[in-house]
Design a protein around this motif. Structure first.
Motif, PDB file in Angstrom:
ATOM      1  N   ILE A  25      20.736  75.665  32.795  1.00 38.79           N
ATOM      2  CA  ILE A  25      19.374  75.636  32.245  1.00 38.79           C
ATOM      3  C   ILE A  25      19.242  74.499  31.225  1.00 38.79           C
ATOM      4  O   ILE A  25      18.246  73.771  31.217  1.00 38.79           O
ATOM      5  CB  ILE A  25      19.000  77.000  31.623  1.00 38.79           C
ATOM      6  CG1 ILE A  25      18.819  78.033  32.736  1.00 38.79           C
ATOM      7  CG2 ILE A  25      17.750  76.897  30.759  1.00 38.79           C
ATOM      8  CD1 ILE A  25      18.738  79.464  32.256  1.00 38.79           C
ATOM      9  N   GLY A  26      20.257  74.324  30.391  1.00 42.81           N
ATOM     10  CA  GLY A  26      20.247  73.216  29.442  1.00 42.81           C
ATOM     11  C   GLY A  26      20.182  71.865  30.134  1.00 42.81           C
ATOM     12  O   GLY A  26      19.439  70.971  29.711  1.00 42.81           O
ATOM     13  N   GLY A  34      13.562  66.299  28.831  1.00 45.81           N
ATOM     14  CA  GLY A  34      14.091  65.198  28.027  1.00 45.81           C
ATOM     15  C   GLY A  34      14.274  63.879  28.753  1.00 45.81           C
ATOM     16  O   GLY A  34      14.638  62.886  28.140  1.00 45.81           O
ATOM     17  N   GLY A  35      14.058  63.865  30.057  1.00 50.54           N
ATOM     18  CA  GLY A  35      14.164  62.615  30.811  1.00 50.54           C
ATOM     19  C   GLY A  35      15.585  62.166  31.113  1.00 50.54           C
ATOM     20  O   GLY A  35      15.802  61.013  31.480  1.00 50.54           O
ATOM     21  N   VAL A  36      16.562  63.036  30.991  1.00 49.46           N
ATOM     22  CA  VAL A  36      17.953  62.701  31.322  1.00 49.46           C
ATOM     23  C   VAL A  36      18.091  62.765  32.834  1.00 49.46           C
ATOM     24  O   VAL A  36      17.848  63.805  33.445  1.00 49.46           O
ATOM     25  CB  VAL A  36      18.939  63.675  30.637  1.00 49.46           C
ATOM     26  CG1 VAL A  36      20.356  63.425  31.091  1.00 49.46           C
ATOM     27  CG2 VAL A  36      18.823  63.562  29.128  1.00 49.46           C
ATOM     28  N   ARG A  37      18.464  61.652  33.428  1.00 46.79           N
ATOM     29  CA  ARG A  37      18.558  61.574  34.890  1.00 46.79           C
ATOM     30  C   ARG A  37      20.005  61.782  35.333  1.00 46.79           C
ATOM     31  O   ARG A  37      20.897  61.087  34.867  1.00 46.79           O
ATOM     32  CB  ARG A  37      18.035  60.223  35.350  1.00 46.79           C
ATOM     33  CG  ARG A  37      16.559  60.070  35.032  1.00 46.79           C
ATOM     34  CD  ARG A  37      15.997  58.732  35.388  1.00 46.79           C
ATOM     35  NE  ARG A  37      16.700  58.127  36.505  1.00 46.79           N
ATOM     36  CZ  ARG A  37      16.512  56.900  36.919  1.00 46.79           C
ATOM     37  NH1 ARG A  37      15.648  56.137  36.321  1.00 46.79           N
ATOM     38  NH2 ARG A  37      17.192  56.411  37.930  1.00 46.79           N
ATOM     39  N   PRO A  38      20.244  62.727  36.248  1.00 47.83           N
ATOM     40  CA  PRO A  38      21.618  63.042  36.658  1.00 47.83           C
ATOM     41  C   PRO A  38      22.127  62.175  37.809  1.00 47.83           C
ATOM     42  O   PRO A  38      21.377  61.773  38.693  1.00 47.83           O
ATOM     43  CB  PRO A  38      21.516  64.498  37.103  1.00 47.83           C
ATOM     44  CG  PRO A  38      20.127  64.604  37.652  1.00 47.83           C
ATOM     45  CD  PRO A  38      19.285  63.701  36.780  1.00 47.83           C
ATOM     46  N   CYS A  39      23.433  61.941  37.784  1.00 54.15           N
ATOM     47  CA  CYS A  39      24.119  61.247  38.861  1.00 54.15           C
ATOM     48  C   CYS A  39      24.742  62.298  39.796  1.00 54.15           C
ATOM     49  O   CYS A  39      24.696  63.494  39.508  1.00 54.15           O
ATOM     50  CB  CYS A  39      25.196  60.323  38.287  1.00 54.15           C
ATOM     51  SG  CYS A  39      26.636  61.192  37.616  1.00 54.15           S
ATOM     52  N   PRO A  40      25.338  61.894  40.916  1.00 51.37           N
ATOM     53  CA  PRO A  40      25.952  62.878  41.817  1.00 51.37           C
ATOM     54  C   PRO A  40      27.013  63.747  41.148  1.00 51.37           C
ATOM     55  O   PRO A  40      27.114  64.941  41.447  1.00 51.37           O
ATOM     56  CB  PRO A  40      26.573  62.012  42.914  1.00 51.37           C
ATOM     57  CG  PRO A  40      25.752  60.769  42.942  1.00 51.37           C
ATOM     58  CD  PRO A  40      25.368  60.541  41.504  1.00 51.37           C
ATOM     59  N   TRP A  41      27.789  63.171  40.237  1.00 50.94           N
ATOM     60  CA  TRP A  41      28.830  63.965  39.578  1.00 50.94           C
ATOM     61  C   TRP A  41      28.230  64.994  38.637  1.00 50.94           C
ATOM     62  O   TRP A  41      28.732  66.121  38.524  1.00 50.94           O
ATOM     63  CB  TRP A  41      29.820  63.045  38.851  1.00 50.94           C
ATOM     64  CG  TRP A  41      30.657  62.302  39.842  1.00 50.94           C
ATOM     65  CD1 TRP A  41      30.453  61.033  40.290  1.00 50.94           C
ATOM     66  CD2 TRP A  41      31.770  62.812  40.561  1.00 50.94           C
ATOM     67  NE1 TRP A  41      31.391  60.716  41.244  1.00 50.94           N
ATOM     68  CE2 TRP A  41      32.220  61.789  41.435  1.00 50.94           C
ATOM     69  CE3 TRP A  41      32.452  64.021  40.573  1.00 50.94           C
ATOM     70  CZ2 TRP A  41      33.297  61.938  42.288  1.00 50.94           C
ATOM     71  CZ3 TRP A  41      33.534  64.176  41.418  1.00 50.94           C
ATOM     72  CH2 TRP A  41      33.946  63.144  42.269  1.00 50.94           C
TER      73      TRP A  41
END
Length: 174
Positions: A25-26, A34-41
């Motif tokens: 959830i965080g 917050g606009g944090v974009r995730p990578c595959p990892w």
């Protein structure tokens, strides 16, 4: 206090499940608010946290249902928790040490797993990859990269799992 908590093993499993769900959830709040974009990892680690939550919750429910064999059920549930925690720790470490130095995560193990499971199409709000590894490595929370926090949580889960697996049942009091 920790000693007392560990005597209530199903509660520990439920707490691990809640902790993993809170981590996901965080991550989703960081991404969607917050606009944090995730990578595959990053996304792969979310999947591992969800698997740990499911195993821990099912193990807790089974332990509650099996009153007389509660300690055995918890020990059995601890084994996949340890394996999943190790897998998550490897993913977090790889992300920090190797993938963060790469501009592209395409066709890495994480990308192949996500593609094979078709998670981006099935549940894009949770599993959609929107950044490359180098970009994701730049995000920080309280001064540490998200993969460091993730790795610390996987290490904690592994330690608790080991404690549950190796702990002898408390002698019954009459």
């Amino acid at each position: 206090m920790i000693e007392r908590l560990l005597q209530h093993r199903p509660r520990v499993l439920f707490a691990l499940a809640a902790l993993c769900l809170a981590a996901v959830i965080g991550a989703l709040l960081a991404q969607h608010v917050g606009g944090v974009r995730p990578c595959p990892w990053c996304v792969l680690q979310r999947g591992v946290f969800l698997l740990i939550a499911a195993v821990a919750a099912l193990g807790g429910l089974a332990a509650v249902a099996a009153q007389s064999a509660q300690a055995t059920v918890v020990r059995v549930a601890a084994v996949p928790l340890i394996v999943l925690a190790l897998a998550g720790l490897v993913a977090a470490t790889y992300q920090h040490e190797v993938a963060a130095e790469s501009a592209s995560c395409a066709m890495t193990a994480a990308d192949k797993i996500l593609t094979a499971l078709d998670l981006e199409m099935r549940w894009p709000e949770v599993f959609m990859v929107t950044a490359d590894c180098r970009e994701a490595a730049a995000y920080r929370f309280l001064g540490l990269g998200y993969e460091i926090w993730s790795g610390l949580l996987f290490a904690l889960i592994g330690a608790v799992g080991l404690s549950l697996a190796l702990r002898r049942p408390a002698p019954e009091t009459k």
